[in-house]
Design a protein around this motif. Structure first.
Motif, PDB file in Angstrom:
ATOM      1  N   VAL A   1      -5.927  49.029   6.876  1.00  0.00           N
ATOM      2  CA  VAL A   1      -4.688  48.467   7.387  1.00  0.00           C
ATOM      3  C   VAL A   1      -3.395  48.741   6.249  1.00  0.00           C
ATOM      4  CG1 VAL A   1      -5.162  46.981   9.314  1.00  0.00           C
ATOM      5  CG2 VAL A   1      -5.202  46.243   6.880  1.00  0.00           C
ATOM      6  N   LEU A   2      -3.851  49.869   5.298  1.00  0.00           N
ATOM      7  CA  LEU A   2      -3.393  49.974   4.239  1.00  0.00           C
ATOM      8  C   LEU A   2      -1.795  50.527   4.602  1.00  0.00           C
ATOM      9  CD1 LEU A   2      -3.461  50.055   1.002  1.00  0.00           C
ATOM     10  CD2 LEU A   2      -3.882  52.760   1.279  1.00  0.00           C
ATOM     11  N   GLN A   3      -1.524  51.346   5.387  1.00  0.00           N
ATOM     12  CA  GLN A   3      -0.116  51.398   5.825  1.00  0.00           C
ATOM     13  C   GLN A   3       0.597  50.215   6.208  1.00  0.00           C
ATOM     14  OE1 GLN A   3       1.966  55.231   7.895  1.00  0.00           O
ATOM     15  NE2 GLN A   3       0.926  53.621   9.647  1.00  0.00           N
ATOM     16  N   ASP A   4       0.135  49.580   7.113  1.00  0.00           N
ATOM     17  CA  ASP A   4       0.737  48.149   7.413  1.00  0.00           C
ATOM     18  C   ASP A   4       1.142  47.293   6.145  1.00  0.00           C
ATOM     19  OD1 ASP A   4       0.106  49.068   9.921  1.00  0.00           O
ATOM     20  OD2 ASP A   4      -1.479  47.831  10.274  1.00  0.00           O
ATOM     21  N   ARG A   5       0.365  47.314   5.274  1.00  0.00           N
ATOM     22  CA  ARG A   5       0.292  46.185   4.072  1.00  0.00           C
ATOM     23  C   ARG A   5       1.456  46.995   3.263  1.00  0.00           C
ATOM     24  NH1 ARG A   5      -4.918  45.881   1.530  1.00  0.00           N
ATOM     25  NH2 ARG A   5      -4.090  44.381   0.119  1.00  0.00           N
ATOM     26  N   PHE A   6       1.370  48.229   3.213  1.00  0.00           N
ATOM     27  CA  PHE A   6       2.554  48.766   2.317  1.00  0.00           C
ATOM     28  C   PHE A   6       3.831  48.938   2.976  1.00  0.00           C
ATOM     29  CE2 PHE A   6       4.888  52.899   1.547  1.00  0.00           C
ATOM     30  CZ  PHE A   6       5.214  52.637   0.192  1.00  0.00           C
ATOM     31  N   LEU A   7       4.002  49.051   4.226  1.00  0.00           N
ATOM     32  CA  LEU A   7       5.103  49.001   4.947  1.00  0.00           C
ATOM     33  C   LEU A   7       5.970  47.702   5.028  1.00  0.00           C
ATOM     34  CD1 LEU A   7       6.980  50.691   6.817  1.00  0.00           C
ATOM     35  CD2 LEU A   7       5.559  49.890   8.567  1.00  0.00           C
ATOM     36  N   HIS A   8       4.918  46.565   4.909  1.00  0.00           N
ATOM     37  CA  HIS A   8       5.544  45.445   4.710  1.00  0.00           C
ATOM     38  C   HIS A   8       6.145  45.230   3.471  1.00  0.00           C
ATOM     39  CE1 HIS A   8       5.337  40.885   3.990  1.00  0.00           C
ATOM     40  NE2 HIS A   8       5.605  40.956   5.233  1.00  0.00           N
ATOM     41  N   ALA A   9       5.476  45.562   2.351  1.00  0.00           N
ATOM     42  CA  ALA A   9       5.912  45.500   1.024  1.00  0.00           C
ATOM     43  C   ALA A   9       7.010  46.105   0.801  1.00  0.00           C
ATOM     44  CB  ALA A   9       4.644  45.821  -0.113  1.00  0.00           C
ATOM     45  N   LEU A  10       7.194  47.467   1.206  1.00  0.00           N
ATOM     46  CA  LEU A  10       8.199  48.258   1.380  1.00  0.00           C
ATOM     47  C   LEU A  10       9.605  47.881   1.820  1.00  0.00           C
ATOM     48  CD1 LEU A  10       9.169  51.219   0.054  1.00  0.00           C
ATOM     49  CD2 LEU A  10       8.593  52.131   2.286  1.00  0.00           C
ATOM     50  N   THR A  11       9.205  47.119   3.197  1.00  0.00           N
ATOM     51  CA  THR A  11      10.232  46.505   3.842  1.00  0.00           C
ATOM     52  C   THR A  11      10.929  45.413   3.136  1.00  0.00           C
ATOM     53  OG1 THR A  11       9.357  47.067   6.076  1.00  0.00           O
ATOM     54  CG2 THR A  11      10.932  45.465   6.090  1.00  0.00           C
ATOM     55  N   THR A  12      10.370  44.773   2.541  1.00  0.00           N
ATOM     56  CA  THR A  12      10.476  43.526   1.605  1.00  0.00           C
ATOM     57  C   THR A  12      11.301  44.052   0.491  1.00  0.00           C
ATOM     58  OG1 THR A  12       8.681  42.284   2.332  1.00  0.00           O
ATOM     59  CG2 THR A  12       9.954  41.221   0.459  1.00  0.00           C
TER      60      THR A  12
ATOM     61  N   HIS B   1       7.473  59.017 -13.358  1.00  0.00           N
ATOM     62  CA  HIS B   1       5.881  58.905 -12.795  1.00  0.00           C
ATOM     63  C   HIS B   1       5.503  57.808 -13.437  1.00  0.00           C
ATOM     64  CE1 HIS B   1       6.570  63.292 -11.900  1.00  0.00           C
ATOM     65  NE2 HIS B   1       6.620  63.463 -13.053  1.00  0.00           N
ATOM     66  N   VAL B   2       5.371  56.471 -12.234  1.00  0.00           N
ATOM     67  CA  VAL B   2       4.933  55.400 -12.611  1.00  0.00           C
ATOM     68  C   VAL B   2       3.240  55.171 -12.156  1.00  0.00           C
ATOM     69  CG1 VAL B   2       5.068  52.778 -12.309  1.00  0.00           C
ATOM     70  CG2 VAL B   2       7.148  54.376 -12.340  1.00  0.00           C
ATOM     71  N   LEU B   3       2.361  54.840 -12.973  1.00  0.00           N
ATOM     72  CA  LEU B   3       1.020  54.704 -12.786  1.00  0.00           C
ATOM     73  C   LEU B   3       0.627  53.150 -12.726  1.00  0.00           C
ATOM     74  CD1 LEU B   3      -1.244  56.470 -11.889  1.00  0.00           C
ATOM     75  CD2 LEU B   3      -1.955  56.581 -14.210  1.00  0.00           C
ATOM     76  N   LEU B   4       0.594  52.524 -11.895  1.00  0.00           N
ATOM     77  CA  LEU B   4      -0.002  51.212 -11.850  1.00  0.00           C
ATOM     78  C   LEU B   4      -1.432  50.842 -11.791  1.00  0.00           C
ATOM     79  CD1 LEU B   4       2.706  50.041  -9.191  1.00  0.00           C
ATOM     80  CD2 LEU B   4       2.837  49.900 -11.490  1.00  0.00           C
ATOM     81  N   GLU B   5      -1.977  49.910 -12.380  1.00  0.00           N
ATOM     82  CA  GLU B   5      -3.264  49.361 -12.536  1.00  0.00           C
ATOM     83  C   GLU B   5      -3.838  48.897 -11.294  1.00  0.00           C
ATOM     84  OE1 GLU B   5      -5.482  50.041 -14.954  1.00  0.00           O
ATOM     85  OE2 GLU B   5      -3.976  51.358 -15.748  1.00  0.00           O
ATOM     86  N   PRO B   6      -5.009  49.266 -10.756  1.00  0.00           N
ATOM     87  CA  PRO B   6      -5.527  48.384  -9.532  1.00  0.00           C
ATOM     88  C   PRO B   6      -6.261  47.019 -10.147  1.00  0.00           C
ATOM     89  CG  PRO B   6      -6.941  50.348 -10.340  1.00  0.00           C
ATOM     90  CD  PRO B   6      -5.751  50.293 -11.212  1.00  0.00           C
TER      91      PRO B   6
ATOM     92  N   LEU C   1       0.197  46.499  -3.858  1.00  0.00           N
ATOM     93  CA  LEU C   1       1.156  47.062  -2.920  1.00  0.00           C
ATOM     94  C   LEU C   1       2.481  46.334  -3.004  1.00  0.00           C
ATOM     95  CD1 LEU C   1      -1.132  47.328   0.161  1.00  0.00           C
ATOM     96  CD2 LEU C   1      -0.282  49.301  -1.140  1.00  0.00           C
ATOM     97  N   ASP C   2       2.734  45.131  -3.560  1.00  0.00           N
ATOM     98  CA  ASP C   2       3.801  44.559  -3.572  1.00  0.00           C
ATOM     99  C   ASP C   2       4.578  45.133  -4.760  1.00  0.00           C
ATOM    100  OD1 ASP C   2       3.618  42.826  -1.343  1.00  0.00           O
ATOM    101  OD2 ASP C   2       2.918  41.048  -2.707  1.00  0.00           O
ATOM    102  N   GLU C   3       4.030  45.286  -5.959  1.00  0.00           N
ATOM    103  CA  GLU C   3       4.518  46.013  -6.990  1.00  0.00           C
ATOM    104  C   GLU C   3       4.857  47.640  -6.781  1.00  0.00           C
ATOM    105  OE1 GLU C   3       3.812  46.592 -11.835  1.00  0.00           O
ATOM    106  OE2 GLU C   3       2.301  45.881 -10.346  1.00  0.00           O
ATOM    107  N   ILE C   4       4.229  48.214  -5.880  1.00  0.00           N
ATOM    108  CA  ILE C   4       4.440  49.655  -5.458  1.00  0.00           C
ATOM    109  C   ILE C   4       5.453  49.590  -4.613  1.00  0.00           C
ATOM    110  CG2 ILE C   4       3.586  51.439  -4.057  1.00  0.00           C
ATOM    111  CD1 ILE C   4       0.630  50.673  -4.707  1.00  0.00           C
ATOM    112  N   GLY C   5       5.907  48.506  -3.823  1.00  0.00           N
ATOM    113  CA  GLY C   5       6.933  48.861  -2.907  1.00  0.00           C
ATOM    114  C   GLY C   5       8.216  48.574  -3.760  1.00  0.00           C
ATOM    115  N   ARG C   6       8.225  47.463  -4.560  1.00  0.00           N
ATOM    116  CA  ARG C   6       9.315  47.240  -5.529  1.00  0.00           C
ATOM    117  C   ARG C   6       9.704  48.438  -6.326  1.00  0.00           C
ATOM    118  NH1 ARG C   6       6.761  42.174  -6.001  1.00  0.00           N
ATOM    119  NH2 ARG C   6       5.874  42.716  -8.053  1.00  0.00           N
ATOM    120  N   THR C   7       8.610  49.209  -7.025  1.00  0.00           N
ATOM    121  CA  THR C   7       8.950  50.272  -7.871  1.00  0.00           C
ATOM    122  C   THR C   7       9.404  51.332  -7.015  1.00  0.00           C
ATOM    123  OG1 THR C   7       7.012  49.465  -9.117  1.00  0.00           O
ATOM    124  CG2 THR C   7       7.745  51.629  -9.537  1.00  0.00           C
TER     125      THR C   7
END
Length: 345
Positions: free
Chosen positions: A84-95, A329-334, A305-311
């Motif tokens: 459900v990665l898209q759902d979680r990314f979409l929530h982070a992006l919307t916020t 080009h931002v590369l974030l750590e898992p 994902l939250d940091e991805i959405g903010r960035t």
């Protein structure tokens, strides 16, 4: 004669009077805060918050020629997966978008040609200010198409180098490092025969996770010769995992490119009478909600994902405001979330 106050919330003029500043200063505080002194900005925003002032989005759109809307294409529905990665990314992006006073305009498109038609329509009608792209795979034509039309956009994922535009803005997760972390953890638990189960080569994130598995295996003096590819469904990944488990010698651990692939390993192990965590260790990727509730709980590589959405929104808003980016080009750590599925040998 007493003037009747109109129904509804306060006006921008009433905010200006309460803050004892000009109407233009209130407008700048809301739309161009860089033009306002920090102490004045704090004072005006405090008054805005106290009075509960809500700008008229339509009026502001007409005045500034900005819709305050960001276009985002929903990926096609994929049944049979645990992701459900898209759902979680979409929530982070919307916020993140709402924090920057933007709204997301969602649309679907079954084919690439349909997607380009939607992009063209939105650009022609001025329906959005920019776009966010996700699901970036090798050869993805969308970044180049939008760049040719000088449309503002940010990619969640990394397109082919040099394949689109020199000034691409991208946010991605270090999937190579994620694959390495999975192998390092399994080696620490005593495993030496570690297989990889992932997507076909057309998947950008999948290839990077496989590269991380290969790199870590070689670093530990192990041969990365157990790699099986399948579609990202539980049924296909189960068949692929059975192929791995029926080999001689069978692997004692599997690095899965997604939690769906990991679920295929769970099903295959049970069909062969093996216990996950004791007879077979499994590491997934994306840390879906399934990972925490399945039994035994799945060790998985989590994306921030939250940091991805903010960035993503920070880069896109900067581009919309014609600000030179400090990072393109931002590369974030898992993060490796260790649970019960990776037992000791």
């Amino acid at each position: 004669m007493t003037r009747q106050r109109r129904s509804g919330g306060p006006t921008i003029l009433e905010v200006a009077r309460a803050a004892q500043v000009s109407r233009q200063t209130v407008s700048n505080a809301l739309n161009a805060p860089d033009r306002v002194r920090p102490d004045t900005l704090r004072h005006v925003l405090a008054v805005v918050d106290r009075l509960g002032y809500q700008p008229n989005r339509m009026a502001r759109s007409l005045r500034t020629r900005s819709t305050r809307q960001i276009g985002y294409r929903l990926d096609p529905d994929r049944s049979g997966t645990a992701s459900v990665l898209q759902d979680r990314f979409l929530h982070a992006l919307t916020t993140a978008a709402e924090s920057a006073d933007y709204l997301l305009l969602l649309f679907s498109a079954g084919r690439t040609s349909d997607e380009f038609t939607r992009y063209a329509d939105m650009l022609r009608t001025g329906s959005v200010d920019g776009f966010v792209l996700s699901g970036i795979d090798p050869g993805d034509p969308r970044p180049g198409w939008l760049a040719e039309r000088r449309a503002p956009f940010v990619c969640f994922g990394t397109p082919d180098p040099g394949g689109s535009a020199e000034d691409l803005l991208t946010v991605d997760v270090d999937n190579v490092h994620g694959g390495e972390m999975a192998v390092d953890h399994l080696v620490e638990r005593g495993h030496r025969n570690i297989a990889f189960l992932g997507w076909p080569p057309t998947s950008g994130p999948g290839e990077k996770r496989m590269q991380g598995w290969q790199r870590a295996m070689r670093r530990h003096g192990l041969a990365p010769d157990r790699c099986v590819r399948a579609l990202d469904t539980v049924s296909d990944s189960t068949r692929a995992a059975l192929h791995l488990l029926d080999a001689s010698p069978a692997p004692t651990a599997v690095v899965a490119a997604s939690d769906t692939f990991a679920m295929g390993c769970y099903v295959a192990a049970r069909q062969r009478g093996l216990d996950i965590g004791r007879d077979l260790a499994v590491v997934g990727s994306d840390d879906s909600p399934t990972a925490a509730v399945v039994s035994p709980a799945l060790t998985s590589v989590r994306q921030p994902l939250d940091e991805i959405g903010r960035t993503v929104m920070r880069l896109l808003v900067g581009r919309l405001q014609n600000q030179p980016p400090t990072d393109t080009h931002v590369l974030l750590e898992p993060q490796l979330v260790v649970r019960e599925s990776t037992g000791q040998v």
